[in-house]
Motif scaffolding. Structure first.
Motif, mmCIF file in Angstrom:
data_model
loop_
_atom_site.group_PDB
_atom_site.id
_atom_site.type_symbol
_atom_site.label_atom_id
_atom_site.label_comp_id
_atom_site.label_asym_id
_atom_site.label_seq_id
_atom_site.Cartn_x
_atom_site.Cartn_y
_atom_site.Cartn_z
ATOM 1 N N THR A 1 20.203 1.722 -23.736
ATOM 2 C CA THR A 1 19.022 1.465 -24.544
ATOM 3 C C THR A 1 17.788 2.064 -23.881
ATOM 4 O OG1 THR A 1 17.856 -0.272 -25.767
ATOM 5 C CG2 THR A 1 18.561 -0.811 -23.518
ATOM 6 N N LEU A 2 16.641 1.724 -24.392
ATOM 7 C CA LEU A 2 15.377 2.191 -23.832
ATOM 8 C C LEU A 2 14.969 1.312 -22.663
ATOM 9 C CD1 LEU A 2 13.573 2.586 -27.259
ATOM 10 C CD2 LEU A 2 14.604 4.414 -25.887
ATOM 11 N N PRO A 3 14.318 1.886 -21.657
ATOM 12 C CA PRO A 3 13.837 1.046 -20.564
ATOM 13 C C PRO A 3 12.783 0.069 -21.080
ATOM 14 C CG PRO A 3 12.997 3.289 -20.342
ATOM 15 C CD PRO A 3 13.965 3.293 -21.481
ATOM 16 N N GLY A 4 12.808 -1.143 -20.550
ATOM 17 C CA GLY A 4 11.822 -2.132 -20.979
ATOM 18 C C GLY A 4 12.198 -3.517 -20.533
ATOM 19 N N GLY A 5 11.447 -4.485 -21.007
ATOM 20 C CA GLY A 5 11.686 -5.868 -20.642
ATOM 21 C C GLY A 5 10.665 -6.759 -21.309
ATOM 22 N N LEU A 6 10.384 -7.896 -20.703
ATOM 23 C CA LEU A 6 9.492 -8.879 -21.311
ATOM 24 C C LEU A 6 8.056 -8.737 -20.830
ATOM 25 C CD1 LEU A 6 11.556 -12.198 -21.241
ATOM 26 C CD2 LEU A 6 11.186 -10.618 -23.152
ATOM 27 N N LEU A 7 7.144 -8.993 -21.756
ATOM 28 C CA LEU A 7 5.724 -9.053 -21.451
ATOM 29 C C LEU A 7 5.459 -10.294 -20.612
ATOM 30 C CD1 LEU A 7 2.872 -7.860 -22.085
ATOM 31 C CD2 LEU A 7 2.792 -9.456 -24.004
ATOM 32 N N GLU A 8 4.636 -10.143 -19.575
ATOM 33 C CA GLU A 8 4.266 -11.280 -18.739
ATOM 34 C C GLU A 8 2.897 -11.791 -19.156
ATOM 35 O OE1 GLU A 8 4.570 -10.097 -14.635
ATOM 36 O OE2 GLU A 8 6.762 -9.962 -14.743
ATOM 37 N N VAL A 9 2.679 -13.080 -18.939
ATOM 38 C CA VAL A 9 1.399 -13.694 -19.272
ATOM 39 C C VAL A 9 0.275 -12.987 -18.505
ATOM 40 C CG1 VAL A 9 0.035 -15.829 -19.111
ATOM 41 C CG2 VAL A 9 2.451 -15.923 -19.781
ATOM 42 N N GLY A 10 -0.783 -12.639 -19.221
ATOM 43 C CA GLY A 10 -1.953 -12.029 -18.584
ATOM 44 C C GLY A 10 -1.967 -10.516 -18.556
ATOM 45 N N GLU A 11 -0.901 -9.866 -19.021
ATOM 46 C CA GLU A 11 -0.915 -8.403 -19.029
ATOM 47 C C GLU A 11 -0.937 -7.901 -20.469
ATOM 48 O OE1 GLU A 11 2.510 -6.827 -16.930
ATOM 49 O OE2 GLU A 11 3.912 -7.740 -18.326
ATOM 50 N N THR A 12 -1.511 -6.713 -20.647
ATOM 51 C CA THR A 12 -1.509 -6.104 -21.972
ATOM 52 C C THR A 12 -0.127 -5.515 -22.230
ATOM 53 O OG1 THR A 12 -2.146 -3.881 -21.240
ATOM 54 C CG2 THR A 12 -3.949 -5.468 -21.683
ATOM 55 N N GLU B 1 0.245 -2.315 -20.208
ATOM 56 C CA GLU B 1 0.472 -2.607 -18.791
ATOM 57 C C GLU B 1 1.908 -3.081 -18.572
ATOM 58 O OE1 GLU B 1 -4.048 -4.164 -17.616
ATOM 59 O OE2 GLU B 1 -2.500 -5.609 -18.190
ATOM 60 N N GLY B 2 2.378 -3.964 -19.438
ATOM 61 C CA GLY B 2 3.735 -4.485 -19.307
ATOM 62 C C GLY B 2 4.788 -3.408 -19.491
ATOM 63 N N THR B 3 4.573 -2.513 -20.438
ATOM 64 C CA THR B 3 5.526 -1.419 -20.664
ATOM 65 C C THR B 3 5.597 -0.524 -19.434
ATOM 66 O OG1 THR B 3 5.095 -1.499 -23.047
ATOM 67 C CG2 THR B 3 6.125 0.503 -22.187
ATOM 68 N N ALA B 4 4.444 -0.147 -18.894
ATOM 69 C CA ALA B 4 4.421 0.705 -17.691
ATOM 70 C C ALA B 4 5.091 -0.003 -16.511
ATOM 71 C CB ALA B 4 2.980 1.083 -17.344
ATOM 72 N N ARG B 5 4.824 -1.300 -16.346
ATOM 73 C CA ARG B 5 5.438 -2.064 -15.249
ATOM 74 C C ARG B 5 6.948 -2.089 -15.384
ATOM 75 N NH1 ARG B 5 7.554 -6.613 -15.721
ATOM 76 N NH2 ARG B 5 6.345 -7.248 -17.553
ATOM 77 N N LEU C 1 9.295 -5.291 -24.623
ATOM 78 C CA LEU C 1 8.626 -3.996 -24.590
ATOM 79 C C LEU C 1 9.657 -2.918 -24.299
ATOM 80 C CD1 LEU C 1 5.782 -5.222 -22.236
ATOM 81 C CD2 LEU C 1 5.603 -4.900 -24.717
ATOM 82 N N GLY C 2 9.507 -1.769 -24.931
ATOM 83 C CA GLY C 2 10.388 -0.644 -24.666
ATOM 84 C C GLY C 2 9.568 0.634 -24.583
ATOM 85 N N ALA C 3 10.076 1.603 -23.845
ATOM 86 C CA ALA C 3 9.392 2.887 -23.690
ATOM 87 C C ALA C 3 10.333 4.015 -24.076
ATOM 88 C CB ALA C 3 8.921 3.076 -22.253
ATOM 89 N N ILE C 4 9.811 4.961 -24.829
ATOM 90 C CA ILE C 4 10.559 6.161 -25.192
ATOM 91 C C ILE C 4 9.904 7.320 -24.463
ATOM 92 C CG2 ILE C 4 11.433 7.616 -27.042
ATOM 93 C CD1 ILE C 4 10.065 4.496 -28.285
ATOM 94 N N LEU C 5 10.665 7.914 -23.532
ATOM 95 C CA LEU C 5 10.176 9.047 -22.747
ATOM 96 C C LEU C 5 11.067 10.252 -23.000
ATOM 97 C CD1 LEU C 5 9.811 6.426 -20.414
ATOM 98 C CD2 LEU C 5 8.408 8.316 -19.648
ATOM 99 N N PHE C 6 10.431 11.398 -23.182
ATOM 100 C CA PHE C 6 11.167 12.636 -23.417
ATOM 101 C C PHE C 6 10.943 13.609 -22.273
ATOM 102 C CE2 PHE C 6 10.319 11.151 -27.819
ATOM 103 C CZ PHE C 6 11.634 10.990 -28.223
ATOM 104 N N ARG C 7 11.963 14.419 -22.015
ATOM 105 C CA ARG C 7 11.890 15.546 -21.086
ATOM 106 C C ARG C 7 12.635 16.679 -21.781
ATOM 107 N NH1 ARG C 7 14.814 15.260 -15.309
ATOM 108 N NH2 ARG C 7 16.609 15.632 -16.642
ATOM 109 N N GLN C 8 11.895 17.662 -22.291
ATOM 110 C CA GLN C 8 12.443 18.699 -23.152
ATOM 111 C C GLN C 8 13.275 18.063 -24.274
ATOM 112 O OE1 GLN C 8 12.835 19.406 -19.557
ATOM 113 N NE2 GLN C 8 10.848 20.377 -19.690
#
Length: 153
Positions: free
Chosen positions: A41-52, A55-59, A16-23
């Motif tokens: 790179t973009l912040p992110g990591g692996l999806l865990e069992v049981g999360e959407t 949810e995983g991206t935000a975590r 999972l990766g997240a693209i966040l902008f500030r201006q």
């Protein structure tokens, strides 16, 4: 819970990766572990069992950067398959990159990153950022601007 092997996995792993902008800036992290140690790179990591995936991206953003985010739209699905010298699959990720919006917190690098910071999009060439990541950021910027036409960024 059994942990999935990242190196020489038995099956592809969901990243999972997240693209966040500030201006005119985008949030980047500098990886501290392989694959990609030292790469921005973009912040992110692996999806865990049981999360959407949302949810995983935000975590993952919270774990790596200390930010509370709202996960918005899927921007791109990226496949990363790395083959070793013997021709074996050493890493295999299917990565879902999402547009996200900052809700709270200040950027503090943690988890498996050595740095995290807001970077001017025009300065991405000064960082070790893959062309693929730059392309995904550009696509996400178009989506972000489309969401915010007529409102300040």
């Amino acid at each position: 819970m059994q942990l999935m092997r990242r190196r020489y996995p038995e099956a592809p792993l969901v990243g999972l990766g997240a693209i966040l902008f500030r201006q005119d800036e985008v949030l980047l992290v500098k990886r501290g572990k392989d694959p990609g140690s030292g790469i921005w790179t973009l912040p992110g990591g692996l999806l865990e069992v049981g999360e959407t995936v949302r949810e995983g991206t935000a975590r993952e953003v919270m774990e790596e950067c200390g930010l509370d985010v709202e996960v918005l739209d899927l921007v791109e699905t990226v496949e990363r398959i790395l083959i070793d010298r013997a021709g074996q699959v050493e890493y295999h990720y299917v990565i879902l990159d999402f547009l996200a919006r900052w809700k709270a917190g200040e950027v503090v690098p943690a988890s498996d990153v050595t740095d995290a910071r807001w970077v001017q999009e025009s300065a991405l060439g000064n960082y070790r950022v893959s062309l693929e990541t730059q392309r995904v950021i550009s696509k996400a910027r178009e989506m972000w601007n489309g969401r915010h036409e007529g409102s300040p960024s």
